[in-house]
Design a protein around this motif. Sequence first.
Motif, PDB file in Angstrom:
ATOM      1  N   GLY A  57       0.830  -1.196   0.000  1.00 22.34           N
ATOM      2  CA  GLY A  57       0.000   0.000   0.000  1.00 22.34           C
ATOM      3  C   GLY A  57       0.863   1.244   0.000  1.00 22.34           C
ATOM      4  N   PRO A  58       0.265   2.421  -0.078  1.00 24.10           N
ATOM      5  CA  PRO A  58       1.031   3.672  -0.101  1.00 24.10           C
ATOM      6  C   PRO A  58       1.694   3.945   1.242  1.00 24.10           C
ATOM      7  CG  PRO A  58      -1.318   4.125   0.068  1.00 24.10           C
ATOM      8  CD  PRO A  58      -1.188   2.650  -0.157  1.00 24.10           C
ATOM      9  N   ASP A  59       2.790   4.702   1.227  1.00 21.92           N
ATOM     10  CA  ASP A  59       3.487   5.053   2.463  1.00 21.92           C
ATOM     11  C   ASP A  59       2.602   5.904   3.365  1.00 21.92           C
ATOM     12  OD1 ASP A  59       5.791   3.687   1.866  1.00 21.92           O
ATOM     13  OD2 ASP A  59       6.812   5.423   0.998  1.00 21.92           O
ATOM     14  N   GLY A  60       2.950   5.890   4.652  1.00 21.92           N
ATOM     15  CA  GLY A  60       2.227   6.690   5.627  1.00 21.92           C
ATOM     16  C   GLY A  60       2.098   5.950   6.940  1.00 21.92           C
ATOM     17  N   GLY A  61       1.837   6.705   7.992  1.00 16.36           N
ATOM     18  CA  GLY A  61       1.622   6.093   9.293  1.00 16.36           C
ATOM     19  C   GLY A  61       0.308   5.348   9.336  1.00 16.36           C
ATOM     20  N   TRP A  62       0.087   4.625  10.415  1.00 21.75           N
ATOM     21  CA  TRP A  62      -1.155   3.855  10.520  1.00 21.75           C
ATOM     22  C   TRP A  62      -1.561   3.709  11.974  1.00 21.75           C
ATOM     23  CZ3 TRP A  62       3.602   1.766   9.395  1.00 21.75           C
ATOM     24  CH2 TRP A  62       4.107   0.831  10.295  1.00 21.75           C
ATOM     25  N   ASP A  63      -2.821   3.357  12.155  1.00 17.68           N
ATOM     26  CA  ASP A  63      -3.331   3.065  13.494  1.00 17.68           C
ATOM     27  C   ASP A  63      -4.309   1.894  13.391  1.00 17.68           C
ATOM     28  OD1 ASP A  63      -3.802   3.141  16.199  1.00 17.68           O
ATOM     29  OD2 ASP A  63      -4.227   5.274  16.290  1.00 17.68           O
ATOM     30  N   TYR A  64      -5.562   2.101  13.763  1.00 14.16           N
ATOM     31  CA  TYR A  64      -6.501   0.979  13.813  1.00 14.16           C
ATOM     32  C   TYR A  64      -6.918   0.494  12.426  1.00 14.16           C
ATOM     33  CZ  TYR A  64      -7.016   2.078  18.783  1.00 14.16           C
ATOM     34  OH  TYR A  64      -6.774   2.307  20.107  1.00 14.16           O
ATOM     35  N   ALA A  65      -7.409  -0.733  12.396  1.00 12.15           N
ATOM     36  CA  ALA A  65      -7.921  -1.345  11.172  1.00 12.15           C
ATOM     37  C   ALA A  65      -9.246  -2.030  11.492  1.00 12.15           C
ATOM     38  CB  ALA A  65      -6.918  -2.353  10.612  1.00 12.15           C
ATOM     39  N   ALA A  66     -10.051  -2.271  10.456  1.00 13.72           N
ATOM     40  CA  ALA A  66     -11.340  -2.948  10.635  1.00 13.72           C
ATOM     41  C   ALA A  66     -11.740  -3.618   9.332  1.00 13.72           C
ATOM     42  CB  ALA A  66     -12.425  -1.945  11.056  1.00 13.72           C
ATOM     43  N   VAL A  67     -12.455  -4.730   9.442  1.00 15.25           N
ATOM     44  CA  VAL A  67     -13.008  -5.429   8.278  1.00 15.25           C
ATOM     45  C   VAL A  67     -14.522  -5.357   8.351  1.00 15.25           C
ATOM     46  CG1 VAL A  67     -13.279  -7.652   7.114  1.00 15.25           C
ATOM     47  CG2 VAL A  67     -11.046  -6.995   8.012  1.00 15.25           C
ATOM     48  N   ASP A  68     -15.140  -4.928   7.249  1.00  6.92           N
ATOM     49  CA  ASP A  68     -16.601  -4.973   7.130  1.00  6.92           C
ATOM     50  C   ASP A  68     -16.971  -6.382   6.723  1.00  6.92           C
ATOM     51  OD1 ASP A  68     -19.273  -4.877   6.196  1.00  6.92           O
ATOM     52  OD2 ASP A  68     -19.081  -2.745   5.753  1.00  6.92           O
ATOM     53  N   ILE A 113       8.033  -6.804  13.011  1.00  2.00           N
ATOM     54  CA  ILE A 113       8.254  -5.637  13.859  1.00  2.00           C
ATOM     55  C   ILE A 113       7.376  -4.493  13.341  1.00  2.00           C
ATOM     56  CG2 ILE A 113       9.954  -3.931  14.603  1.00  2.00           C
ATOM     57  CD1 ILE A 113      10.420  -6.688  15.805  1.00  2.00           C
ATOM     58  N   GLY A 114       6.722  -3.810  14.259  1.00  2.00           N
ATOM     59  CA  GLY A 114       5.863  -2.686  13.902  1.00  2.00           C
ATOM     60  C   GLY A 114       4.407  -3.043  13.728  1.00  2.00           C
ATOM     61  N   ALA A 115       4.083  -4.337  13.601  1.00  2.00           N
ATOM     62  CA  ALA A 115       2.690  -4.767  13.424  1.00  2.00           C
ATOM     63  C   ALA A 115       2.022  -4.819  14.798  1.00  2.00           C
ATOM     64  CB  ALA A 115       2.640  -6.122  12.739  1.00  2.00           C
ATOM     65  N   ARG A 116       1.394  -3.718  15.182  1.00  2.00           N
ATOM     66  CA  ARG A 116       0.867  -3.575  16.535  1.00  2.00           C
ATOM     67  C   ARG A 116      -0.652  -3.497  16.594  1.00  2.00           C
ATOM     68  NH1 ARG A 116       2.159   1.449  14.620  1.00  2.00           N
ATOM     69  NH2 ARG A 116       0.695   3.133  15.141  1.00  2.00           N
ATOM     70  N   THR A 117      -1.297  -3.263  15.450  1.00  2.00           N
ATOM     71  CA  THR A 117      -2.762  -3.255  15.382  1.00  2.00           C
ATOM     72  C   THR A 117      -3.179  -4.212  14.268  1.00  2.00           C
ATOM     73  OG1 THR A 117      -2.923  -1.463  13.763  1.00  2.00           O
ATOM     74  CG2 THR A 117      -2.833  -0.836  16.091  1.00  2.00           C
ATOM     75  N   GLY A 118      -4.472  -4.369  14.075  1.00  2.00           N
ATOM     76  CA  GLY A 118      -4.923  -5.238  13.000  1.00  2.00           C
ATOM     77  C   GLY A 118      -6.418  -5.456  13.050  1.00  2.00           C
TER      78      GLY A 118
END
Length: 337
Positions: A35-46, A291-296
Motif C-alpha cells: 500500500g502507499p506510504d504513511g503512518g497507521w493506526d486501527y484497522a477494521a473489516v466490514d 516488527i511494527g505490526a501492533r494493530t490489526g
Amino acid sequence: MRPTRLPYLLVSIAAIGLVAAAAAPAYRVTGAIPGPDGGWDYAAVDATTHMLYVAHGSAAMAVDLAHGNAVRSLGTIARAHAVVPIPGKNLLLVSSAQDDSVRLLDTADGHEVANIAVGKDPDAAFYDAASGRAVVMNAKGGTVSVIDVAARQVVGTITLKPGLEFGVMGEGKTLFVNNEDENEIETADLATRKPGAAIAMPGCEGPTGLGYDAATHQLISACANGKAVVIDARTRRLVRLIDIGKGPDAVIMDTARRLAFIPCGRDGTISVVALDGAGGAQVTGTITSEIGARTGALDSATGTLYLPAARFGPPASPGGRPVAVPGTFHIVVVGRE
C-alpha cells in the motif's frame, strides 16, 4: 493440601494446559498486501462487504479483499486513528485527531458526507448497531462523544479522564475504556451517559488494546509492559495477569473461534489467547509476524488477520523512534494452517 497429592495435581494442571494449547489452530504469515506510504493506526473489516479499512495517515485505506485486494484511499483526514464501518449504510466513520473531528465517508467514492466536531484528540471508536450510535474516545480531552450517525450529530458527552484509549461495550450498555495514563479501565453507563467507578489494573503499564467476550464476561486489556490483564466485567475485578509480547496496541477478538489475538509490534509477534482457558483467558501460543505490526483486524468469515506494518531503519535522531523505510508499507496477512 497433603504432600502426596501434589504430583498428581501438577500433572493434571499440565494436562489441562496441553489440551488447551492443542485445541488452538496454527497460524502463520501467508502473504502481504502493498500500500502507499504513511503512518497507521486501527484497522477494521466490514464482514458484509469484505472490505478492509486502515487508518492511514491523512486518509483511510480501503482494500477489497473479495476482488484481488485492490487498494484505494478515501477522504482527507488530519491524522486518522479509528476506522469504523457502519453496516448497511455505505459509510465509514474515521476519527481525525488533529482537528478534533469525526468524518463520515461514503465508501463507494470516498467523498465526505459529514464532519462532526468532537472532543480533543479523538482516537478509538466503535459503533453500536442496535442504537445507531457511534462512541468516540477523545484521548487528551478525557471525554467520550456519543454520535447519532443517522442525524450526523453528537447527542451526548461523557466526562471521564484524559488518557483514553480503546473502548468496548459490555452487558447492559456498560462502556469500558482503557486509560493509558492511569493504568485503569474507566466505566460509564451509555444509556444514562453517567460515569462509573474505575477498575484498577495492578501490574499493567500503559493499557491500550481492549477486547470483550460476552460469553464469559471477560475483558482483556493489553499493556505496554508485556502483560495482559483479564478482568471479570461483572465483578469488575482482576482475574489474572498473562504474559504477552512488547508493544501491543490492539486486542483482536475472534469469538466464533473462541480466541483473541494481541499483536505486539516491538517484538514482531502475536500472542494467541484462548478465551475458554481454565480459570480464565490464557495465552496458548505465539505467531511470528513483523516488527511494527501492533494493530490489526479480523475477517470473521475466514479467520484471517490483517496487520499494517512497514520495514524500519534507524531513528532520525538519537533516542528517537525508528523511521519507516519509504516504499515498504504493507498489510501482513496471517492465515490459519
